[in-house]
Design a protein around this motif. Sequence first.
Motif, PDB file in Angstrom:
ATOM      1  N   ASP A   1       0.833  -1.203  -0.021  1.00 48.68           N
ATOM      2  CA  ASP A   1       0.025   0.027   0.027  1.00 48.68           C
ATOM      3  C   ASP A   1       0.921   1.281   0.103  1.00 48.68           C
ATOM      4  O   ASP A   1       1.923   1.245   0.743  1.00 48.68           O
ATOM      5  CB  ASP A   1      -0.975   0.039   1.309  1.00 48.68           C
ATOM      6  CG  ASP A   1      -1.671   1.308   1.128  1.00 48.68           C
ATOM      7  OD1 ASP A   1      -2.507   1.493   0.420  1.00 48.68           O
ATOM      8  OD2 ASP A   1      -1.654   1.957   2.387  1.00 48.68           O
ATOM      9  N   GLU A   2       0.576   2.163  -0.705  1.00 50.68           N
ATOM     10  CA  GLU A   2       1.316   3.396  -0.977  1.00 50.68           C
ATOM     11  C   GLU A   2       0.462   4.390  -0.944  1.00 50.68           C
ATOM     12  O   GLU A   2      -0.954   4.087  -1.229  1.00 50.68           O
ATOM     13  CB  GLU A   2       1.961   3.410  -2.313  1.00 50.68           C
ATOM     14  CG  GLU A   2       3.223   2.651  -2.563  1.00 50.68           C
ATOM     15  CD  GLU A   2       4.481   2.560  -1.591  1.00 50.68           C
ATOM     16  OE1 GLU A   2       4.624   3.843  -1.018  1.00 50.68           O
ATOM     17  OE2 GLU A   2       4.990   1.734  -1.187  1.00 50.68           O
ATOM     18  N   GLU A   3       0.602   5.662  -0.403  1.00 49.25           N
ATOM     19  CA  GLU A   3      -0.237   6.826  -0.660  1.00 49.25           C
ATOM     20  C   GLU A   3       0.183   7.996  -1.164  1.00 49.25           C
ATOM     21  O   GLU A   3       1.489   8.366  -1.334  1.00 49.25           O
ATOM     22  CB  GLU A   3      -1.012   6.956   0.896  1.00 49.25           C
ATOM     23  CG  GLU A   3      -0.035   7.407   1.848  1.00 49.25           C
ATOM     24  CD  GLU A   3      -0.575   7.540   3.193  1.00 49.25           C
ATOM     25  OE1 GLU A   3      -0.391   8.742   3.937  1.00 49.25           O
ATOM     26  OE2 GLU A   3      -1.347   6.891   3.501  1.00 49.25           O
ATOM     27  N   PHE A   4      -0.790   8.975  -1.745  1.00 49.22           N
ATOM     28  CA  PHE A   4      -0.128  10.214  -1.987  1.00 49.22           C
ATOM     29  C   PHE A   4      -1.421  11.350  -1.707  1.00 49.22           C
ATOM     30  O   PHE A   4      -2.532  10.902  -1.495  1.00 49.22           O
ATOM     31  CB  PHE A   4       0.061  10.418  -3.607  1.00 49.22           C
ATOM     32  CG  PHE A   4      -1.178  10.029  -4.507  1.00 49.22           C
ATOM     33  CD1 PHE A   4      -2.029  11.290  -4.757  1.00 49.22           C
ATOM     34  CD2 PHE A   4      -1.442   8.781  -4.815  1.00 49.22           C
ATOM     35  CE1 PHE A   4      -3.194  11.085  -5.503  1.00 49.22           C
ATOM     36  CE2 PHE A   4      -2.587   8.575  -5.639  1.00 49.22           C
ATOM     37  CZ  PHE A   4      -3.539   9.620  -6.125  1.00 49.22           C
ATOM     38  N   SER A   5      -1.237  12.697  -1.547  1.00 46.48           N
ATOM     39  CA  SER A   5      -1.980  13.672  -1.377  1.00 46.48           C
ATOM     40  C   SER A   5      -1.935  14.421  -2.455  1.00 46.48           C
ATOM     41  O   SER A   5      -0.971  15.125  -3.033  1.00 46.48           O
ATOM     42  CB  SER A   5      -1.876  14.329  -0.017  1.00 46.48           C
ATOM     43  OG  SER A   5      -1.862  13.408   1.042  1.00 46.48           O
ATOM     44  N   THR A   6      -3.369  14.860  -3.025  1.00 47.13           N
ATOM     45  CA  THR A   6      -3.282  15.796  -3.944  1.00 47.13           C
ATOM     46  C   THR A   6      -3.152  17.353  -3.389  1.00 47.13           C
ATOM     47  O   THR A   6      -3.191  17.367  -2.242  1.00 47.13           O
ATOM     48  CB  THR A   6      -4.598  15.881  -4.724  1.00 47.13           C
ATOM     49  OG1 THR A   6      -5.806  16.035  -3.847  1.00 47.13           O
ATOM     50  CG2 THR A   6      -4.896  14.564  -5.441  1.00 47.13           C
TER      51      THR A   6
END
Length: 99
Positions: free
Chosen positions: A79-84
Amino acid sequence: TGIGQVSATPNGFLDDDGGLVTDCWFEWGLDTTYGTETPPEYKSSGESFAFELHDLVPGTTYHFRAVARNCFGVSYGADEEFSTDIQINRAHALSREEL
């Protein structure tokens, strides 16, 4: 890569295909239940893949993971994440400048 206010591009890399062409795609969404998939791309060992996501909500964190599948089974990436980016309107920006 290319994270903006309403778009971003997750990137993946197929380490080992077990000798067979493999379907690769991303699952993505607001949490680790994901809920949305990108169209699959056919890849072989050592190839990268990416897909540009559109119509995202500014200032929101998204989760994603790479997925690979062939006749040997399915493999899931971490699982990876990013924020706009946060959308700041002109009136708000001007009011902050005057402080």
